[in-house]
Design a protein around this motif. Sequence first.
Motif, short mmCIF file in Angstrom:
data_model
loop_
_atom_site.label_atom_id
_atom_site.label_comp_id
_atom_site.label_asym_id
_atom_site.label_seq_id
_atom_site.Cartn_x
_atom_site.Cartn_y
_atom_site.Cartn_z
N GLY B 142 -18.23 44.13 37.22
CA GLY B 142 -18.50 43.54 38.52
C GLY B 142 -19.87 43.94 39.04
N SER B 143 -20.23 45.21 38.86
CA SER B 143 -21.51 45.65 39.40
C SER B 143 -22.67 45.04 38.61
N LEU B 144 -22.49 44.88 37.28
CA LEU B 144 -23.55 44.24 36.48
C LEU B 144 -23.79 42.82 36.95
N ARG B 145 -22.70 42.08 37.08
CA ARG B 145 -22.81 40.68 37.53
C ARG B 145 -23.46 40.61 38.89
N SER B 146 -22.95 41.44 39.78
CA SER B 146 -23.41 41.42 41.15
C SER B 146 -24.89 41.76 41.23
N ALA B 147 -25.32 42.80 40.50
CA ALA B 147 -26.72 43.22 40.56
C ALA B 147 -27.63 42.14 40.01
N ALA B 148 -27.25 41.54 38.86
CA ALA B 148 -28.10 40.50 38.27
C ALA B 148 -28.21 39.31 39.23
N GLN B 149 -27.11 38.99 39.88
CA GLN B 149 -27.14 37.87 40.82
C GLN B 149 -28.02 38.18 42.03
N ILE B 150 -27.88 39.40 42.58
CA ILE B 150 -28.65 39.75 43.77
C ILE B 150 -30.14 39.73 43.47
N VAL B 151 -30.55 40.33 42.33
CA VAL B 151 -31.99 40.37 42.06
C VAL B 151 -32.52 38.97 41.76
N SER B 152 -31.71 38.11 41.13
CA SER B 152 -32.19 36.77 40.83
C SER B 152 -32.48 35.99 42.11
N TYR B 153 -31.56 36.09 43.07
CA TYR B 153 -31.76 35.31 44.30
C TYR B 153 -32.78 35.95 45.21
N LEU B 195 -37.82 25.36 51.99
CA LEU B 195 -37.74 26.82 51.95
C LEU B 195 -36.58 27.32 52.80
N PHE B 196 -36.32 26.63 53.91
CA PHE B 196 -35.19 27.00 54.76
C PHE B 196 -33.89 26.89 53.98
N MET B 197 -33.72 25.77 53.26
CA MET B 197 -32.51 25.59 52.47
C MET B 197 -32.39 26.67 51.40
N VAL B 198 -33.51 26.92 50.70
CA VAL B 198 -33.48 27.93 49.64
C VAL B 198 -33.18 29.30 50.23
N PHE B 199 -33.82 29.62 51.36
CA PHE B 199 -33.61 30.93 51.98
C PHE B 199 -32.14 31.12 52.36
N PHE B 200 -31.56 30.12 53.00
CA PHE B 200 -30.19 30.28 53.47
C PHE B 200 -29.20 30.36 52.30
N ILE B 201 -29.36 29.47 51.32
CA ILE B 201 -28.42 29.49 50.20
C ILE B 201 -28.60 30.78 49.40
N ALA B 202 -29.86 31.22 49.22
CA ALA B 202 -30.08 32.50 48.54
C ALA B 202 -29.47 33.63 49.35
N GLY B 203 -29.49 33.50 50.68
CA GLY B 203 -28.86 34.52 51.52
C GLY B 203 -27.36 34.58 51.29
N VAL B 204 -26.74 33.42 51.15
CA VAL B 204 -25.30 33.38 50.86
C VAL B 204 -25.04 34.06 49.51
N ALA B 205 -25.91 33.80 48.52
CA ALA B 205 -25.73 34.40 47.20
C ALA B 205 -26.01 35.90 47.24
N GLU B 206 -27.00 36.31 48.04
CA GLU B 206 -27.35 37.74 48.15
C GLU B 206 -26.19 38.55 48.69
N THR B 207 -25.46 37.97 49.64
CA THR B 207 -24.36 38.71 50.24
C THR B 207 -23.08 38.57 49.44
N ASN B 208 -23.16 37.95 48.25
CA ASN B 208 -21.99 37.79 47.38
C ASN B 208 -20.87 37.03 48.05
N ARG B 209 -21.23 36.04 48.86
CA ARG B 209 -20.21 35.27 49.55
C ARG B 209 -19.84 34.03 48.73
N ALA B 210 -18.65 33.48 49.03
CA ALA B 210 -18.26 32.22 48.40
C ALA B 210 -19.31 31.16 48.75
#
Lengths: 118, 336
Positions: B142-153, B195-210
């Motif tokens: 879980g932490s590997l997946r989560s970390a790779a996802q957070i740094v990507s976004y 950029l607004f769309m990218v920022f917000f969707i990346a924010g959702v991904a950064e917080t590991n939300r659905a």
Amino acid sequence: MLANYLPILIFMAVALFLGAALMFLGGILGPHNPDTEKLSPYECGFEAFEDSRMKFDVRYYLVAILFIIFDLEIAFLFPWAIVLEEIGLFGFLAMMLFLGILIIGFLYEWKKGALEWE
Amino acid sequence: MPGWSQLTLRNLAFIIAILVPVILGVAYLTFAERKLIGYMQMRVGPNRVGPRGWLQPIADVLKLLLKEIIVPTNANRFLFIIAPMLTLAPALVAWAVMPFTDTLVLANIDASLLFILALTSMGVYGVIIAGWASNSKYAFLGSLRSAAQIVSYEIAMGFALVGVLMAAQSLNLREIVLQQQGGLHQWYLWPLFPLFMVFFIAGVAETNRAPFDVAEGESEIVAGFHVEYSGMTFALFFLAEYANMILISALTATLFLGGWYPPFDVAPFTWIPGVAWLVIKICVVLFFFLWFRATFPRYRYDQIMRLGWKVFIPITLVWIVVIGAAMQTPIGFLFH
């Protein structure tokens, strides 16, 4: 100038203290009756089959390396973006040259399949 | 130095004035989430504790306080205990530079956006340390997946911020909001819409939300990196996740939606104080977080990585070039 950063330092101390205090409270208020089963790592109700320090996919490393490159580039773009109006066309073209080189690298890793997760 | 202790006390009071609403906000955000998703699924949600369930978050906190804290035998004790604190602290400290109104900001530093970017990056340490210290397979994966996802976004998010900087010509969050004065049409939402769309969707991904919550996909790896945590240690991760949601919403409101400014610069709207407008905007953005969770099915991991690397990074790069090129021509005023 540096005095502006003092509240941040205090905030950090407060936030860490808050985390520690909450955990300390939880430790005091909660019950304590551990047993071997409870303290074993979770594995779907079975006893753990093997060590959890296992091999993992090399692509996680790849993502980490790519992240460092791109993150450095963001750090490089930040000061450029702020003074873009002052440095004008020359500054813009210089950064476009840099971005162009970076995009060639990005396309190369894309074509090499470094971004595939199938 | 006679002023120092007084200054420290004033800062402490301000910090508490920020922290208490944030923590209450987290508590009631969990309640709002359960209620809203309930209504969206034709249920009523929690309604037993207190009138209409309004005391539910308090009951949850009390329950979590009274649960046993389990530290597995194989875990690295020190890192296991320190990880939740490392996750929570950056989520809270980032509020130090958030401008609430023109004059109401705890630390008005010039590099505030850089500071926010640095702090949101710190969160990934907590995730990695928690997953490694647990010494459990699920936590590790879980932490590997989560970390790779957070740094990507985070890369997509950083590029989106570069666009904001180009428009505002300042790193100072307060300056960025000041540039958006004058009503709806001045907000960076319009010129920087991609950029607004990218920022917000990346924010959702950064917080590991659905729908980006594969890191804690219940059906595959139970709860991801915090599977071994219980009681208050778990509560800190939970608190950090929701505090991060509120932070991302506040950042979206500040950078793209005009911060504390009303949408129309005319009489009935200007009567409402700036802080209230900021809170309203944060709530609207938060609603989207909850709505997403109720609506979208979870992405597969390869889809998440593809979206981050192959869609968002090219979009942001193209838009940075577009803004930069436009600023060299007479139409550059469109991006200010």
